[in-house]
Design a protein around this motif. Structure first.
Motif, PDB file in Angstrom:
ATOM      1  N   PHE A  92       0.821  -1.205   0.000  1.00 40.44           N
ATOM      2  CA  PHE A  92       0.000   0.000   0.000  1.00 40.44           C
ATOM      3  C   PHE A  92       0.860   1.262   0.000  1.00 40.44           C
ATOM      4  O   PHE A  92       0.498   2.281  -0.606  1.00 40.44           O
ATOM      5  CB  PHE A  92      -0.940   0.000   1.201  1.00 40.44           C
ATOM      6  N   LEU A  93       1.996   1.212   0.686  1.00 40.27           N
ATOM      7  CA  LEU A  93       2.895   2.362   0.678  1.00 40.27           C
ATOM      8  C   LEU A  93       3.471   2.594  -0.711  1.00 40.27           C
ATOM      9  O   LEU A  93       3.665   3.748  -1.130  1.00 40.27           O
ATOM     10  CB  LEU A  93       4.033   2.148   1.683  1.00 40.27           C
ATOM     11  N   LEU A  94       3.730   1.522  -1.426  1.00 40.35           N
ATOM     12  CA  LEU A  94       4.208   1.658  -2.803  1.00 40.35           C
ATOM     13  C   LEU A  94       3.142   2.284  -3.688  1.00 40.35           C
ATOM     14  O   LEU A  94       3.434   3.154  -4.536  1.00 40.35           O
ATOM     15  CB  LEU A  94       4.627   0.290  -3.339  1.00 40.35           C
ATOM     16  N   VAL A  95       1.888   1.870  -3.496  1.00 33.09           N
ATOM     17  CA  VAL A  95       0.778   2.480  -4.237  1.00 33.09           C
ATOM     18  C   VAL A  95       0.664   3.962  -3.897  1.00 33.09           C
ATOM     19  O   VAL A  95       0.469   4.811  -4.783  1.00 33.09           O
ATOM     20  CB  VAL A  95      -0.544   1.750  -3.916  1.00 33.09           C
ATOM     21  N   ALA A  96       0.797   4.291  -2.612  1.00 30.25           N
ATOM     22  CA  ALA A  96       0.720   5.694  -2.195  1.00 30.25           C
ATOM     23  C   ALA A  96       1.830   6.513  -2.839  1.00 30.25           C
ATOM     24  O   ALA A  96       1.597   7.650  -3.291  1.00 30.25           O
ATOM     25  CB  ALA A  96       0.810   5.790  -0.672  1.00 30.25           C
ATOM     26  N   TYR A  97       3.031   5.959  -2.896  1.00 27.47           N
ATOM     27  CA  TYR A  97       4.145   6.695  -3.502  1.00 27.47           C
ATOM     28  C   TYR A  97       3.895   6.918  -4.999  1.00 27.47           C
ATOM     29  O   TYR A  97       4.145   8.022  -5.515  1.00 27.47           O
ATOM     30  CB  TYR A  97       5.437   5.919  -3.285  1.00 27.47           C
ATOM     31  N   LYS A  98       3.395   5.918  -5.676  1.00 25.72           N
ATOM     32  CA  LYS A  98       3.119   6.074  -7.107  1.00 25.72           C
ATOM     33  C   LYS A  98       1.989   7.071  -7.347  1.00 25.72           C
ATOM     34  O   LYS A  98       2.026   7.859  -8.307  1.00 25.72           O
ATOM     35  CB  LYS A  98       2.780   4.717  -7.726  1.00 25.72           C
ATOM     36  N   LEU A  99       0.968   7.058  -6.486  1.00 30.83           N
ATOM     37  CA  LEU A  99      -0.106   8.040  -6.609  1.00 30.83           C
ATOM     38  C   LEU A  99       0.404   9.449  -6.340  1.00 30.83           C
ATOM     39  O   LEU A  99      -0.053  10.421  -6.961  1.00 30.83           O
ATOM     40  CB  LEU A  99      -1.232   7.695  -5.648  1.00 30.83           C
ATOM     41  N   SER A 100       1.358   9.591  -5.402  1.00 31.04           N
ATOM     42  CA  SER A 100       1.926  10.914  -5.144  1.00 31.04           C
ATOM     43  C   SER A 100       2.700  11.417  -6.366  1.00 31.04           C
ATOM     44  O   SER A 100       2.658  12.607  -6.696  1.00 31.04           O
ATOM     45  CB  SER A 100       2.830  10.862  -3.909  1.00 31.04           C
ATOM     46  N   LEU A 101       3.422  10.510  -7.039  1.00 31.76           N
ATOM     47  CA  LEU A 101       4.097  10.900  -8.283  1.00 31.76           C
ATOM     48  C   LEU A 101       3.087  11.308  -9.341  1.00 31.76           C
ATOM     49  O   LEU A 101       3.313  12.289 -10.079  1.00 31.76           O
ATOM     50  CB  LEU A 101       4.965   9.741  -8.787  1.00 31.76           C
ATOM     51  N   LEU A 102       1.983  10.577  -9.428  1.00 29.37           N
ATOM     52  CA  LEU A 102       0.938  10.926 -10.385  1.00 29.37           C
ATOM     53  C   LEU A 102       0.380  12.315 -10.094  1.00 29.37           C
ATOM     54  O   LEU A 102       0.187  13.139 -11.013  1.00 29.37           O
ATOM     55  CB  LEU A 102      -0.166   9.876 -10.344  1.00 29.37           C
ATOM     56  N   SER A 103       0.115  12.608  -8.832  1.00 36.75           N
ATOM     57  CA  SER A 103      -0.382  13.935  -8.459  1.00 36.75           C
ATOM     58  C   SER A 103       0.632  15.016  -8.822  1.00 36.75           C
ATOM     59  O   SER A 103       0.260  16.106  -9.299  1.00 36.75           O
ATOM     60  CB  SER A 103      -0.682  13.983  -6.954  1.00 36.75           C
ATOM     61  N   PHE A 104       1.904  14.736  -8.598  1.00 35.33           N
ATOM     62  CA  PHE A 104       2.939  15.724  -8.912  1.00 35.33           C
ATOM     63  C   PHE A 104       2.968  16.029 -10.408  1.00 35.33           C
ATOM     64  O   PHE A 104       2.999  17.204 -10.814  1.00 35.33           O
ATOM     65  CB  PHE A 104       4.297  15.193  -8.447  1.00 35.33           C
ATOM     66  N   TYR A 105       2.953  14.983 -11.218  1.00 36.64           N
ATOM     67  CA  TYR A 105       3.018  15.208 -12.667  1.00 36.64           C
ATOM     68  C   TYR A 105       1.740  15.854 -13.189  1.00 36.64           C
ATOM     69  O   TYR A 105       1.788  16.662 -14.136  1.00 36.64           O
ATOM     70  CB  TYR A 105       3.292  13.891 -13.390  1.00 36.64           C
ATOM     71  N   ILE A 106       0.604  15.510 -12.601  1.00 36.19           N
ATOM     72  CA  ILE A 106      -0.644  16.184 -12.998  1.00 36.19           C
ATOM     73  C   ILE A 106      -0.560  17.666 -12.659  1.00 36.19           C
ATOM     74  O   ILE A 106      -0.986  18.537 -13.438  1.00 36.19           O
ATOM     75  CB  ILE A 106      -1.859  15.528 -12.334  1.00 36.19           C
ATOM     76  N   GLY A 107      -0.019  17.977 -11.473  1.00 35.25           N
ATOM     77  CA  GLY A 107       0.142  19.380 -11.092  1.00 35.25           C
ATOM     78  C   GLY A 107       1.048  20.123 -12.051  1.00 35.25           C
ATOM     79  O   GLY A 107       0.762  21.273 -12.452  1.00 35.25           O
ATOM     80  N   VAL A 108       2.175  19.509 -12.440  1.00 36.89           N
ATOM     81  CA  VAL A 108       3.069  20.142 -13.410  1.00 36.89           C
ATOM     82  C   VAL A 108       2.365  20.325 -14.747  1.00 36.89           C
ATOM     83  O   VAL A 108       2.508  21.370 -15.415  1.00 36.89           O
ATOM     84  CB  VAL A 108       4.346  19.300 -13.567  1.00 36.89           C
ATOM     85  N   LEU A 109       1.587  19.311 -15.142  1.00 35.06           N
ATOM     86  CA  LEU A 109       0.852  19.407 -16.408  1.00 35.06           C
ATOM     87  C   LEU A 109      -0.155  20.546 -16.378  1.00 35.06           C
ATOM     88  O   LEU A 109      -0.283  21.314 -17.349  1.00 35.06           O
ATOM     89  CB  LEU A 109       0.149  18.070 -16.690  1.00 35.06           C
TER      90      LEU A 109
END
Length: 464
Positions: free
Chosen positions: A6-23
């Protein structure tokens, strides 16, 4: 379920949020509502990633805080099991009263009198069962629940931020706070006007542990008694019986004994009329090992060489001892002694034991211990060197145990001294009101921590 997944999923979702924010930052779209999501998504991704990296450190910090406040899971289990046993025993008595035949109508009056007590006991029993379920949930699944909470917390656009923050807050707050329930109960009981008379032992703190005793060769000592003293006063505060499995037992037959947790203690072993010091010489919380869901303390008798038979011991103040052969009721080896050092054996007078070690000067005496006579044979060394040791034991059986009474450090009980003014009010206070108030307090703190982490009752998503 592995929380790391679950922590790995959370980390990947945080990366997704970061890239969406940059986009969103780079999109050439004149929508201020959408643009405002860019810094929010980036900051949320950083917080979620940080929580993922600090996850296990948060729980270690929680355990440290719990220890500083005097709480432990073993103490909570002890309080819960004793409380549940008390409530069930009272409920059983009330059920028996309800089941008594009453052809003359006399029992009906008694049933009417105990009806309020029966309702209070039933409510307390259901409430304790609820606490038991909560204990199992937090003890076994808090880490997994917190990991799921961080995964939900990391979902982009804060779609599950509130639920994730609450799950994480619940796991952290209850992992720290739930073991402190008995400590909170004691604090309330000590206040003026409380019907609960708190024993002095609770004020000194309670540690519940499985204690074993081993001899100098690492084998379990099969019998005897262990006395516990506080330091530096040297007062006797507990006395436990050592059974054949090498563990200490309470007066009511439990191998989990109670010890003080806020003061240093020392222990001695008594067996066959001889007293031995035990290592470590000073016992504190650092000597408690936690594994298999319980605390353990291992004590060592460095002077004891052999103690396989009941209330029989071979011991020395010399050494080392090189054991060469151990058979059924037979032991052989070589022992190094300096001048004046000795090798000795103590056993019940009704047993036949032979100790041979050529070159030693022997003396024999009879000592009384616990109402039983023991033969004590001591062989002194006149010159330094290695001595052959041969110990043979014939048929030996004791008709009775030594008359030494076990003294528990703490035994929870509900007697007349426990009640000050009203047994029903005290019962409700101790088993229902105060624990319920404490649980409400924990849920309130959980809500506050969830809000601090960014959780909200309602989530509004606006694009324009």
């Amino acid at each position: 379920m592995d929380p790391v997944d679950f922590l790995l999923v959370a980390y990947k979702l945080s990366l997704l949020s970061f890239y969406i924010g940059v986009l969103v930052y780079t999109l050439p779209v004149p929508l201020p509502g959408l643009k405002r999501w860019a810094p929010t998504l980036i900051s949320d991704s950083i917080v979620a990633a940080g929580l993922s990296f600090l996850f296990f450190h948060l729980f270690r910090l929680g355990e440290y805080i719990m220890g500083l406040l005097g709480g432990s899971w073993d103490f909570l289990f002890k309080w819960y099991h004793d409380s549940l046993a008390t409530v069930i025993s009272i409920k059983t008595l009330l059920v028996v009263i309800q089941a008594i035949p009453d052809p003359l109508g006399v029992i009906d009056a008694i049933r009417s009198l105990v009806s309020p007590v029966d309702k209070a006991v039933t409510g307390a029993l259901l409430f304790l069962a609820t606490i038991g379920g909560l204990i199992e949930l937090v003890r076994n699944y808090a880490v997994v629940i917190a990991a799921i909470g961080i995964a939900l917390y990391a979902v982009p656009f804060r779609l599950a931020r509130g639920g994730g923050a609450w799950l994480l807050a619940f796991s952290l707050v209850f992992s720290i706070g739930l073991p402190l329930l008995p400590v909170f109960l004691v604090s309330i009981a000590e206040s003026p006007g409380s019907p609960v008379n708190v024993p002095e032992e609770l004020r000194m703190g309670i540690a519940v542990a499985e204690v074993t005793v081993e001899d100098s060769l690492g084998k379990t000592v099969k019998s005897g008694f262990v006395r516990i003293y506080n330091i530096p006063e040297g007062d006797l505060i507990a006395l436990y019986k050592l059974e054949s499995d090498g563990r200490l037992y309470t007066s009511y037959g439990d191998f989990r004994v109670t010890l003080p947790s806020r003061v240093e203690i020392a222990a001695t072993l008594e067996i066959a009329g001889v007293t031995f010091p035990l290592n470590p010489s000073t016992i504190n919380l650092e000597d408690y090992e936690y594994y298999n869901g319980a605390y353990h303390v291992r004590l060592t008798a460095p002077h004891v060489l052999y103690s396989e038979e009941e209330y029989m011991v071979l011991y020395t103040n010399g050494g080392p001892f090189n054991e060469s052969l151990t058979g059924n009721r037979t032991l052989s080896g070589i022992l190094y002694l300096e001048p004046g050092e000795y090798l000795a054996v103590s056993f019940p007078v009704e047993c036949t034991v032979s100790l041979e070690s050529p070159g030693l000067r022997y003396a024999t005496r009879v000592i009384e211990w616990g109402g039983i006579e023991f033969n004590n044979t001591i062989g002194y060394a006149e010159t330094a060197g290695w001595y052959n040791v041969s110990l043979r034991i014939n048929e030996c059986g004791m008709s009775e145990d030594p008359s030494i009474n076990v003294m528990d450090y703490f035994t929870p009980s509900l007697d007349i001294s426990f009640i000050d003014y009203n047994i029903l009010a005290s019962f409700i206070l101790y088993y229902f009101t105060v624990p319920l108030m404490y649980l409400f307090l924990l849920f309130s703190v959980t809500t506050g921590v969830a809000r601090f982490l960014g959780g909200r009752d309602r989530i509004q998503v606006r694009v324009v």
